[in-house]
Design an enzyme around this catalytic site. Structure first.
Site, short mmCIF file in Angstrom:
data_model
loop_
_atom_site.label_atom_id
_atom_site.label_comp_id
_atom_site.label_asym_id
_atom_site.label_seq_id
_atom_site.Cartn_x
_atom_site.Cartn_y
_atom_site.Cartn_z
N ASP A 1 -16.77 15.11 -47.03
CA ASP A 1 -18.05 14.95 -46.33
C ASP A 1 -19.00 15.96 -46.96
O ASP A 1 -18.66 16.57 -47.97
CB ASP A 1 -17.84 15.22 -44.82
N ALA B 1 -16.56 8.72 -40.05
CA ALA B 1 -15.23 9.19 -40.46
C ALA B 1 -15.04 9.18 -41.98
O ALA B 1 -14.12 9.78 -42.49
CB ALA B 1 -14.15 8.33 -39.81
N LYS B 2 -15.90 8.47 -42.71
CA LYS B 2 -15.86 8.42 -44.18
C LYS B 2 -14.45 8.13 -44.70
O LYS B 2 -13.97 8.77 -45.62
CB LYS B 2 -16.44 9.70 -44.78
N ARG B 3 -13.81 7.12 -44.13
CA ARG B 3 -12.44 6.78 -44.51
C ARG B 3 -12.39 5.78 -45.65
O ARG B 3 -13.39 5.09 -45.93
CB ARG B 3 -11.70 6.18 -43.30
#
Lengths: 313, 313
Positions: free
Chosen positions: A113, B109-111
């Site tokens: 992130d 969540a940037k998954r």
């Protein structure tokens, strides 16, 4: 006492176990022995605690079998997150159990992130919890990180690794078919993006090189494209490769051989399904589940170890 | 009853609240009102349950204040994961609370992982839990996803979104300084990587275009580089932009104006710190914490809403 460098710890464990094989602990509920999951088959795992208990019972059994045989396990957070807080507790319990058995643990979380937020992910994935109630919990030894957001996104993981003797594996060339769409795109100088990212990883890792000549900042490089693997091996001499794709994803021992430097070092090879689901082979159908898992897991590991041993030359 | 398209739901909520402002709910323990966290200051939050209770008490209060004023909240999983299973429970409780207040929830969540593993992340982030004990739990309405692993990595999120009326925001050009290192790299045709990724996102989103002309597959595009924002706005007419970077990260209302199409639609603007930490302004120091948070949050939102209203034209 100074913290030992992660790369040095990993290389020592590879020597002790005499194999670069890492077991990918990605348990799937409907691939568990039926003796554990079968009696809950009618309601398809909709009992959350029972489902997680079954995953944990199986995974703990596998950990005990593999602990004397391999240097490390890779646990993928994605296989636990669908179980919410119970999944997180199970994940933590497995990290604890693996560490107690002397295994190194790679948290395959693929996080990243912006900087101040990556700091929080680093705290969640690499650093021993600061809370009294979790004082016995071990943190993983390394984490996988996604590179798309650049240095200041990956940096907090590297800082945490440096401060706590941990490791980071940055995605460089992944093993899935769609990887080509972005990672193989050619840049203006005619080289593909994954090489650009690989060179950044080698640069980021320079301050974390251990006594054995490898950095605690490694790279995830799939074995499904062995030519790219060989190219990256040449470009990034001090970067340890975490190599997925062996077995179920289609890469052979000959393919993964290209991950090693001339000295037979420089890579760890992950196998998940070929080991975890070996007990489903009908030849084990008449054994009690514990015996089936033990026999199948040992046989799978022995076979892969031999293949890798031959491949490393 | 067919599920309503996420993009349509989001655009309707923007109309109802008359603002494209999204509140980023990223609570930080040492930036909470001292009345909540202060009495635990001596042991620096090492009581896990107490720390999470404080985060939850503050966040729930903020949710109630913002619910009538904005269409959606963005909750970043990273701010909860360092609290392990307690953090996951708090995250779920906030999703539940926000949904009950009529807010749409974006799980930042940037998954992403290889396909069969991304399916598990999609289950954890976008789909209502299938477990009896969590039958009351709402799932988020959308999730942020990292693009580096390509179509088959992002695909399971898009499939889940399509099947369940949810949304996906893919990282295209992020707001952090290091983003340039990878996302701005020039390809052979002279265009930067982020445009290549943006075009993939527009293509992936084509099957999920709603009645209002926008897709449920959106893009994260930072406001810190307004020229790139304008370029992407022109290139991706049917893609909704989730725009971080306003306020604390340095982008002005004039900068984020470039995220909108000529009709004033096409983007949501996230603000986290400027809203969540507004209560720390000394002017609120003499109020009880609940009053301080209410006054500060309302004032911050009113100010940002006005600035965005002017900017949208």
């Amino acid at each position: 006492m100074p913290l030992e460098n992660f790369a040095d710890r990993l290389l020592a464990a590879i020597d002790t176990r005499n194999t670069p094989l890492v077991v990918g602990l990605d348990p799937v509920y409907d691939r568990l022995p039926r003796a554990i999951s079968g009696h809950r088959e009618l309601n398809d795992g909709d009992d959350l605690e029972a489902a997680v208990d079954a995953l944990l019972e199986f995974s703990t059994r596998v950990l005990k079998i593999v602990a004397p045989l391999v240097p490390a396990v890779k646990i993928n957070s994605a296989f636990f997150e669908p179980y919410f807080s119970y999944g997180v507790e199970a994940f933590q319990a497995l990290v604890q159990e693996a560490t107690a058995h002397g295994l190194l643990v790679i948290n395959d979380a693929k996080r990243a992130d912006i900087g101040n937020t990556s700091e929080r992910y680093a705290a969640a994935t690499l650093i021993e919890p600061p809370f009294d109630s979790l004082s016995e919990h071990a943190a993983p030894d390394a984490v996988t990180v996604a590179p798309y957001m650049g240095s200041d996104s990956v940096g907090p993981f590297i800082s945490a690794a440096q401060a706590h003797g941990k490791g980071v594996f940055v995605l460089v060339r992944t093993s899935n078919p769609g990887a080509a769409e972005i990672q193989d795109v050619l840049l203006q100088d005619g080289t593909p993006l994954y090489q650009h990212v690989g060179k950044l990883v080698e640069k980021w890792g320079a301050p974390l090189i251990g006594e054995r000549g490898y950095s605690s900042v490694g790279a995830v490089v799939g074995a499904t494209n062995p030519e790219q693997l060989a190219t990256l091996r040449g470009l990034l001499p001090q970067t340890l490769f975490l190599v997925p794709g062996y077995g179920a994803q289609g890469a052979s021992a000959g393919d993964v051989a290209k991950a090693f430097n001339a000295d037979g070092r420089g890579a760890i090879i992950n196998s998940s399904r070929a080991i975890l689901q070996a007990h489903l082979n009908p030849r084990y159908a008449n054994l009690p589940w514990e015996k089936a898992v033990e026999a199948a897991t040992r046989a799978a590991i022995t076979e892969i170890r031999s293949a890798l041993h031959a491949a490393r030359g």
